[in-house]
Design an enzyme around this catalytic site. Sequence first.
Site, PDB file in Angstrom:
ATOM      1  CB  THR A   2      -3.953   1.816  -7.299  1.00  0.00           C
ATOM      2  OG1 THR A   2      -3.781   1.088  -6.075  1.00  0.00           O
ATOM      3  CG2 THR A   2      -2.929   2.933  -7.392  1.00  0.00           C
TER       4      THR A   2
ATOM      5  CG  HIS B 212      -1.820  -1.135   1.360  1.00  0.00           C
ATOM      6  ND1 HIS B 212      -1.423  -2.330   1.940  1.00  0.00           N
ATOM      7  CD2 HIS B 212      -3.112  -1.320   0.994  1.00  0.00           C
ATOM      8  CE1 HIS B 212      -2.432  -3.186   1.925  1.00  0.00           C
ATOM      9  NE2 HIS B 212      -3.463  -2.605   1.356  1.00  0.00           N
TER      10      HIS B 212
ATOM     11  CB  SER C  47     -10.303  -6.713   0.509  1.00  0.00           C
ATOM     12  OG  SER C  47      -9.969  -6.426  -0.831  1.00  0.00           O
ATOM     13  CB  SER C  48     -11.166  -1.003  -0.721  1.00  0.00           C
ATOM     14  OG  SER C  48     -11.112  -0.405   0.550  1.00  0.00           O
TER      15      SER C  48
ATOM     16  CD  GLU D 296      -3.503   3.045  -3.424  1.00  0.00           C
ATOM     17  OE1 GLU D 296      -3.660   3.840  -4.368  1.00  0.00           O
ATOM     18  OE2 GLU D 296      -3.897   1.857  -3.451  1.00  0.00           O
TER      19      GLU D 296
END
Length: 305
Positions: free
Chosen positions: A170, A78, A237-238, A134
């Site tokens: 991202t 990240h 988790s996105s 991130e």
Amino acid sequence: MMGKLKVTIDQDSGYCFGVEYAIRMAEDAMEDAGKLYCLGDIVHNDMEVKRLYEKGLRVINHEDLKDLQDCKVLIRAHGEPPETYRVAMENNIELIDASCPVVLKLQNRVKNAHDKMCTDKGQIVIYGKKGHAEVTGLDGQTNGNAIIVMDDSDLEKIDFSRPVTLFSQTTKSTKGFYDIKKKIEDRLKIQQAAKQEQSATLNANDSICRQVSNREPKLTEFSKQHDVILFVSGKKSSNGKALYQVCKSQNPNSYFIENEDELNVEWFEGKESVGICGATSTPMWLMEKVKKYVENIEHESLLSC
């Protein structure tokens, strides 16, 4: 008795390059030292975090980092803000930097854009989840001055009379990014009409990782090819949440699970084919484990549950 279900794993699912690289670096470092600190979960998957814990990987936070000295700490894919590197240097901490090259490149772009926007009185806007590792790293390139947006209410933070440079986390959805881009453009036009002057500019940068975004069309087709879809991912988790919605939109019989313990045998009644897929943070070994479990489900199991 019912024959075994036909179960297929999506070969395009599983770790992206950045996550795979970080895990390999962690395992190599632990072979030498036996124990290694990691700044945050190395991947948003509890099963993999547990596996690596048993090998010697210990997760710490930024407050813990300040109290450490003379040791090795892994920076995960990240990425991290500049402050992390400063603390490590002061405390004689050796950083094993496994930041994803895609993220590092984006950090550099954000920093350069911020330096330029300071003279133009502009704003850096990042489409992403506030507090995500991130995004924190990206915000750090702007000295904490970036505006983080996820939905319509966040747009109120933007001054539409000033130039806007837009980037994306991202791992976010491509559709979500372009929806936000359109809404910012519309608000700039409204501002222009109200003030009867030329609107501020929008410089939109689609910085979504193509290894991630390319999975959306592939998962769209994969989801149509099976009676049931099992999407395996960590709940934090996105990327997993976004890709699961892709599956769900194409196949209503799509289910989000962390591991085989969350399976409901009723999902497979009257079904013949099962597709298993996952996020960029989902290890292939975990999808294989789910596959093996499903293949052993037979008619008597369904009746007994």
